[in-house]
Design a protein around this motif. Structure first.
Motif, PDB file in Angstrom:
ATOM      1  N   ALA A 163      -4.883  19.656 -27.018  1.00 18.15           N
ATOM      2  CA  ALA A 163      -3.653  19.659 -27.814  1.00 18.15           C
ATOM      3  C   ALA A 163      -3.532  18.367 -28.618  1.00 18.15           C
ATOM      4  CB  ALA A 163      -2.443  19.837 -26.912  1.00 18.15           C
ATOM      5  N   LYS A 164      -3.883  17.248 -28.014  1.00 15.47           N
ATOM      6  CA  LYS A 164      -3.835  15.950 -28.708  1.00 15.47           C
ATOM      7  C   LYS A 164      -4.836  15.937 -29.868  1.00 15.47           C
ATOM      8  CE  LYS A 164      -4.220  10.997 -27.874  1.00 15.47           C
ATOM      9  NZ  LYS A 164      -4.522   9.953 -26.899  1.00 15.47           N
ATOM     10  N   ALA A 165      -6.061  16.443 -29.611  1.00 13.98           N
ATOM     11  CA  ALA A 165      -7.073  16.496 -30.664  1.00 13.98           C
ATOM     12  C   ALA A 165      -6.614  17.398 -31.804  1.00 13.98           C
ATOM     13  CB  ALA A 165      -8.402  16.982 -30.089  1.00 13.98           C
ATOM     14  N   ALA A 166      -5.976  18.535 -31.465  1.00 12.88           N
ATOM     15  CA  ALA A 166      -5.475  19.445 -32.503  1.00 12.88           C
ATOM     16  C   ALA A 166      -4.384  18.772 -33.317  1.00 12.88           C
ATOM     17  CB  ALA A 166      -4.959  20.735 -31.865  1.00 12.88           C
ATOM     18  N   ALA A 167      -3.501  18.032 -32.654  1.00 10.04           N
ATOM     19  CA  ALA A 167      -2.426  17.330 -33.369  1.00 10.04           C
ATOM     20  C   ALA A 167      -3.012  16.254 -34.283  1.00 10.04           C
ATOM     21  CB  ALA A 167      -1.450  16.717 -32.368  1.00 10.04           C
ATOM     22  N   GLU A 168      -4.024  15.536 -33.786  1.00 11.03           N
ATOM     23  CA  GLU A 168      -4.667  14.514 -34.617  1.00 11.03           C
ATOM     24  C   GLU A 168      -5.357  15.147 -35.817  1.00 11.03           C
ATOM     25  OE1 GLU A 168      -7.240  12.352 -31.988  1.00 11.03           O
ATOM     26  OE2 GLU A 168      -5.576  11.321 -31.002  1.00 11.03           O
ATOM     27  N   ALA A 169      -6.031  16.287 -35.592  1.00 10.34           N
ATOM     28  CA  ALA A 169      -6.699  16.978 -36.696  1.00 10.34           C
ATOM     29  C   ALA A 169      -5.674  17.455 -37.721  1.00 10.34           C
ATOM     30  CB  ALA A 169      -7.512  18.145 -36.159  1.00 10.34           C
ATOM     31  N   GLU A 170      -4.544  17.971 -37.247  1.00 12.06           N
ATOM     32  CA  GLU A 170      -3.486  18.431 -38.153  1.00 12.06           C
ATOM     33  C   GLU A 170      -2.932  17.268 -38.977  1.00 12.06           C
ATOM     34  OE1 GLU A 170       0.936  20.403 -37.776  1.00 12.06           O
ATOM     35  OE2 GLU A 170      -0.569  20.973 -36.289  1.00 12.06           O
ATOM     36  N   ALA A 171      -2.772  16.110 -38.314  1.00 12.01           N
ATOM     37  CA  ALA A 171      -2.283  14.925 -39.028  1.00 12.01           C
ATOM     38  C   ALA A 171      -3.296  14.489 -40.098  1.00 12.01           C
ATOM     39  CB  ALA A 171      -2.021  13.794 -38.041  1.00 12.01           C
ATOM     40  N   LYS A 172      -4.586  14.554 -39.785  1.00  9.53           N
ATOM     41  CA  LYS A 172      -5.622  14.189 -40.757  1.00  9.53           C
ATOM     42  C   LYS A 172      -5.627  15.165 -41.928  1.00  9.53           C
ATOM     43  CE  LYS A 172      -8.714  11.784 -37.603  1.00  9.53           C
ATOM     44  NZ  LYS A 172     -10.019  11.777 -36.926  1.00  9.53           N
ATOM     45  N   VAL A 173      -5.437  16.467 -41.628  1.00  7.82           N
ATOM     46  CA  VAL A 173      -5.375  17.473 -42.699  1.00  7.82           C
ATOM     47  C   VAL A 173      -4.180  17.199 -43.595  1.00  7.82           C
ATOM     48  CG1 VAL A 173      -4.963  19.935 -43.156  1.00  7.82           C
ATOM     49  CG2 VAL A 173      -6.648  19.243 -41.455  1.00  7.82           C
TER      50      VAL A 173
ATOM     51  N   ALA B 206      -4.257  16.246 -47.453  1.00 11.41           N
ATOM     52  CA  ALA B 206      -3.512  17.031 -48.443  1.00 11.41           C
ATOM     53  C   ALA B 206      -2.613  16.116 -49.267  1.00 11.41           C
ATOM     54  CB  ALA B 206      -2.698  18.112 -47.751  1.00 11.41           C
ATOM     55  N   GLU B 207      -1.972  15.163 -48.611  1.00  8.94           N
ATOM     56  CA  GLU B 207      -1.123  14.204 -49.327  1.00  8.94           C
ATOM     57  C   GLU B 207      -1.963  13.350 -50.282  1.00  8.94           C
ATOM     58  OE1 GLU B 207       1.081  11.941 -46.438  1.00  8.94           O
ATOM     59  OE2 GLU B 207       2.216  13.699 -45.770  1.00  8.94           O
ATOM     60  N   ALA B 208      -3.131  12.919 -49.794  1.00 11.29           N
ATOM     61  CA  ALA B 208      -4.012  12.117 -50.661  1.00 11.29           C
ATOM     62  C   ALA B 208      -4.481  12.937 -51.850  1.00 11.29           C
ATOM     63  CB  ALA B 208      -5.209  11.610 -49.857  1.00 11.29           C
TER      64      ALA B 208
ATOM     65  N   ALA C 236      -2.866  15.480 -53.142  1.00 10.48           N
ATOM     66  CA  ALA C 236      -1.704  15.647 -54.022  1.00 10.48           C
ATOM     67  C   ALA C 236      -1.475  14.389 -54.840  1.00 10.48           C
ATOM     68  CB  ALA C 236      -0.471  15.997 -53.200  1.00 10.48           C
ATOM     69  N   MET C 237      -1.626  13.219 -54.211  1.00 14.13           N
ATOM     70  CA  MET C 237      -1.460  11.945 -54.937  1.00 14.13           C
ATOM     71  C   MET C 237      -2.537  11.794 -56.012  1.00 14.13           C
ATOM     72  SD  MET C 237      -0.621   8.933 -52.336  1.00 14.13           S
ATOM     73  CE  MET C 237       0.985   8.304 -52.236  1.00 14.13           C
ATOM     74  N   ALA C 238      -3.771  12.161 -55.650  1.00 15.87           N
ATOM     75  CA  ALA C 238      -4.871  12.052 -56.621  1.00 15.87           C
ATOM     76  C   ALA C 238      -4.620  12.982 -57.801  1.00 15.87           C
ATOM     77  CB  ALA C 238      -6.192  12.399 -55.942  1.00 15.87           C
ATOM     78  N   LYS C 239      -4.113  14.197 -57.501  1.00 20.00           N
ATOM     79  CA  LYS C 239      -3.822  15.148 -58.570  1.00 20.00           C
ATOM     80  C   LYS C 239      -2.724  14.605 -59.463  1.00 20.00           C
ATOM     81  CE  LYS C 239      -2.337  19.868 -59.420  1.00 20.00           C
ATOM     82  NZ  LYS C 239      -1.766  21.078 -58.866  1.00 20.00           N
ATOM     83  N   ALA C 240      -1.654  14.056 -58.815  1.00 20.46           N
ATOM     84  CA  ALA C 240      -0.545  13.502 -59.587  1.00 20.46           C
ATOM     85  C   ALA C 240      -1.023  12.329 -60.433  1.00 20.46           C
ATOM     86  CB  ALA C 240       0.584  13.079 -58.663  1.00 20.46           C
ATOM     87  N   THR C 241      -1.882  11.508 -59.837  1.00 20.16           N
ATOM     88  CA  THR C 241      -2.421  10.359 -60.576  1.00 20.16           C
ATOM     89  C   THR C 241      -3.276  10.843 -61.744  1.00 20.16           C
ATOM     90  OG1 THR C 241      -2.450   9.069 -58.546  1.00 20.16           O
ATOM     91  CG2 THR C 241      -3.793   8.252 -60.349  1.00 20.16           C
ATOM     92  N   ALA C 242      -4.098  11.837 -61.514  1.00 17.32           N
ATOM     93  CA  ALA C 242      -4.946  12.379 -62.580  1.00 17.32           C
ATOM     94  C   ALA C 242      -4.101  12.985 -63.679  1.00 17.32           C
ATOM     95  CB  ALA C 242      -5.909  13.412 -62.010  1.00 17.32           C
ATOM     96  N   GLU C 243      -3.030  13.699 -63.314  1.00 15.82           N
ATOM     97  CA  GLU C 243      -2.158  14.302 -64.328  1.00 15.82           C
ATOM     98  C   GLU C 243      -1.445  13.211 -65.120  1.00 15.82           C
ATOM     99  OE1 GLU C 243       0.392  16.919 -62.090  1.00 15.82           O
ATOM    100  OE2 GLU C 243      -1.131  18.481 -61.933  1.00 15.82           O
ATOM    101  N   ALA C 244      -1.003  12.167 -64.409  1.00 13.79           N
ATOM    102  CA  ALA C 244      -0.325  11.076 -65.096  1.00 13.79           C
ATOM    103  C   ALA C 244      -1.290  10.377 -66.058  1.00 13.79           C
ATOM    104  CB  ALA C 244       0.241  10.083 -64.098  1.00 13.79           C
ATOM    105  N   GLU C 245      -2.510  10.171 -65.635  1.00 17.92           N
ATOM    106  CA  GLU C 245      -3.511   9.527 -66.492  1.00 17.92           C
ATOM    107  C   GLU C 245      -3.822  10.419 -67.705  1.00 17.92           C
ATOM    108  OE1 GLU C 245      -6.908   8.566 -64.068  1.00 17.92           O
ATOM    109  OE2 GLU C 245      -5.862   6.907 -63.080  1.00 17.92           O
ATOM    110  N   ALA C 246      -3.866  11.728 -67.457  1.00 19.55           N
ATOM    111  CA  ALA C 246      -4.139  12.658 -68.548  1.00 19.55           C
ATOM    112  C   ALA C 246      -3.012  12.642 -69.568  1.00 19.55           C
ATOM    113  CB  ALA C 246      -4.347  14.072 -68.015  1.00 19.55           C
ATOM    114  N   GLU C 247      -1.780  12.531 -69.096  1.00 24.11           N
ATOM    115  CA  GLU C 247      -0.630  12.459 -70.005  1.00 24.11           C
ATOM    116  C   GLU C 247      -0.653  11.166 -70.796  1.00 24.11           C
ATOM    117  OE1 GLU C 247       3.202  13.172 -68.249  1.00 24.11           O
ATOM    118  OE2 GLU C 247       2.488  14.968 -67.213  1.00 24.11           O
ATOM    119  N   VAL C 248      -1.041  10.092 -70.114  1.00 27.36           N
ATOM    120  CA  VAL C 248      -1.093   8.787 -70.791  1.00 27.36           C
ATOM    121  C   VAL C 248      -2.155   8.833 -71.892  1.00 27.36           C
ATOM    122  CG1 VAL C 248      -1.705   6.357 -70.452  1.00 27.36           C
ATOM    123  CG2 VAL C 248      -0.214   7.510 -68.848  1.00 27.36           C
ATOM    124  N   ARG C 249      -3.262   9.469 -71.652  1.00 28.19           N
ATOM    125  CA  ARG C 249      -4.347   9.570 -72.616  1.00 28.19           C
ATOM    126  C   ARG C 249      -3.977  10.504 -73.773  1.00 28.19           C
ATOM    127  NH1 ARG C 249      -8.916  10.696 -68.479  1.00 28.19           N
ATOM    128  NH2 ARG C 249      -8.758   8.790 -67.326  1.00 28.19           N
ATOM    129  N   ALA C 250      -3.166  11.467 -73.458  1.00 30.11           N
ATOM    130  CA  ALA C 250      -2.854  12.470 -74.473  1.00 30.11           C
ATOM    131  C   ALA C 250      -1.808  11.988 -75.417  1.00 30.11           C
ATOM    132  CB  ALA C 250      -2.301  13.724 -73.831  1.00 30.11           C
TER     133      ALA C 250
END
Length: 119
Positions: free
Chosen positions: A87-97, A101-103, A105-119
């Motif tokens: 159960a602990k390993a599953a919780a740790e794996a879920e936290a890593k997932v 996912a957050e990373a 999402a941040m990378a996507k947001a950063t890429a979109e922001a960079e794309a807007e800046v370039r455009a």
């Protein structure tokens, strides 16, 4: 007089012989009683031995049952520890997932922001 003396000696010998016979009979009876008591004691000892043997068998089976229960308890404890670790390993794996996912999402947001800046 001589006949009387012989009769008295014979009577004395007869009395002594009868006394010896009575003493021998008393010894025989005492020996028979001792034999009877010895046999009774032997039988009582056999019965005590049988009882002790039965008690030992019961104690051994009780000890076996106790040891089996103890082993079952140990197995249950180990299974619970393994379940908790899983159960602990599953919780740790879920936290890593979630963190990945957050990373992403941040990378996507950063890429979109960079794309807007370039455009």
């Amino acid at each position: 007089v001589r006949a009387a003396a012989e009769a008295a000696a014979m009577a004395k010998a007869t009395a002594e012989a009868e006394a010896e016979v009575r003493a021998a009979e008393a010894k025989r009876l005492a020996a028979a009683e001792a034999q009877r008591r010895a046999e009774a004691a032997s039988e009582a000892a056999k019965q005590r031995w049988k009882t002790a043997t039965r008690l030992i068998r019961l104690m051994n089976s009780s000890a076996d049952a106790f040891n089996a229960a103890k082993d079952d308890g140990e197995r249950a404890r180990l299974a619970k520890e393994q379940e908790e670790a899983a159960a602990k390993a599953a919780a740790e794996a879920e936290a890593k997932v979630r963190a990945a996912a957050e990373a992403a999402a941040m990378a996507k947001a950063t890429a979109e922001a960079e794309a807007e800046v370039r455009a």
